[in-house]
Write an enzyme that holds these catalytic residues in place. Structure first.
Site, PDB file in Angstrom:
ATOM      1  N   CYS A  82      47.283 -39.009  18.621  1.00  0.00           N
ATOM      2  CA  CYS A  82      45.937 -39.140  18.052  1.00  0.00           C
ATOM      3  C   CYS A  82      45.477 -40.598  18.064  1.00  0.00           C
ATOM      4  CB  CYS A  82      45.869 -38.520  16.655  1.00  0.00           C
ATOM      5  SG  CYS A  82      44.156 -38.174  16.140  1.00  0.00           S
ATOM      6  N   HIS A 155      47.702 -33.061  17.281  1.00  0.00           N
ATOM      7  CA  HIS A 155      48.709 -33.396  16.268  1.00  0.00           C
ATOM      8  C   HIS A 155      49.899 -32.435  16.212  1.00  0.00           C
ATOM      9  CE1 HIS A 155      47.216 -36.830  14.014  1.00  0.00           C
ATOM     10  NE2 HIS A 155      45.987 -36.345  14.099  1.00  0.00           N
ATOM     11  N   ASP A 157      52.589 -33.395  15.404  1.00  0.00           N
ATOM     12  CA  ASP A 157      53.417 -34.047  14.378  1.00  0.00           C
ATOM     13  C   ASP A 157      53.108 -33.575  12.966  1.00  0.00           C
ATOM     14  OD1 ASP A 157      50.886 -35.364  14.840  1.00  0.00           O
ATOM     15  OD2 ASP A 157      51.539 -36.943  13.457  1.00  0.00           O
TER      16      ASP A 157
END
Length: 205
Positions: A82, A155, A157
């Site tokens: 990002c 994302h 993550d």
């Protein structure tokens, strides 16, 4: 060991998907240009609320860009997510622009999956330094530079259980609650896939 650069104030959750020891450094508390890169196998640059369009407002992000350029010089494997995706692209000379809207949701299609969270306003204008591997919504979402740098706009993550800390998008809350197992599985697969590509680049060098 992995070096993880935290740019936002929310505790990172990427550790859930890692298969290697890691160290998390907060860019807003530490001069990241002082890090000894020889200690780490891969450097991961995480997201944050900041905008690269207004980069000069954030002196610590200028230090992150210095770190990125240092990694590029010594060919230290880099993985940007990002904001990290945009910071690396910026360091490589790409222009960063605002889309004028919040791009948010779980219907992101990337690497054959369609359940990865995205939440960003800015996007990159690629130059010859990056090879765009995938687009989503007419914006670059996955790129590489040589074989030792990968960036992803969305994302993988962010754990679905933690989505409320990142966004007030109701549809994303509902989707995350109903599909947390499949989201976590996808996140883990994507993170591992990109890290393995970077590890392979070390072996080839």
């Amino acid at each position: 060991m992995l070096l993880i650069i935290q740019n936002g104030y929310i505790t990172p959750y990427i550790y859930r998907y890692l298969d290697e020891d890691y160290e998390i450094i907060k860019s807003f508390n530490v001069d990241v240009t002082t890090m000894d890169l020889d200690k780490y196998s891969v450097v991961i640059i995480l997201g944050g609320y900041q905008s690269v369009v207004d980069i000069n407002k954030y002196s610590y992000l200028l230090k992150v860009i210095e770190l990125i350029k240092k990694c590029l010089t010594v060919k230290k494997p880099l993985f940007g997510i990002c904001l990290g995706f945009q910071l690396i692209a910026y360091a490589l000379g790409c222009e960063i622009k605002s889309s004028g809207k919040l791009n948010v949701g779980y219907d992101t299609t990337i690497l054959g999956y369609d359940n990865v969270f995205r939440c960003h306003i800015d996007y990159i204008i690629p130059n010859d330094s990056v090879e765009v591997l995938e687009y989503f919504d007419n914006m670059p979402y996955l790129y590489k530079h040589d074989n030792h740098v990968y960036g992803i706009q969305c994302h993988p993550d962010i754990a679905p259980e933690c989505i409320k800390k990142y966004s007030n998008h109701i549809e994303s809350y509902d989707y995350a609650a109903a599909n947390k197992d499949s989201i976590n599985k996808t996140n883990a697969i994507i993170i591992k896939y990109i890290l393995n590509l970077l590890r392979d680049s070390i072996k080839k060098d």
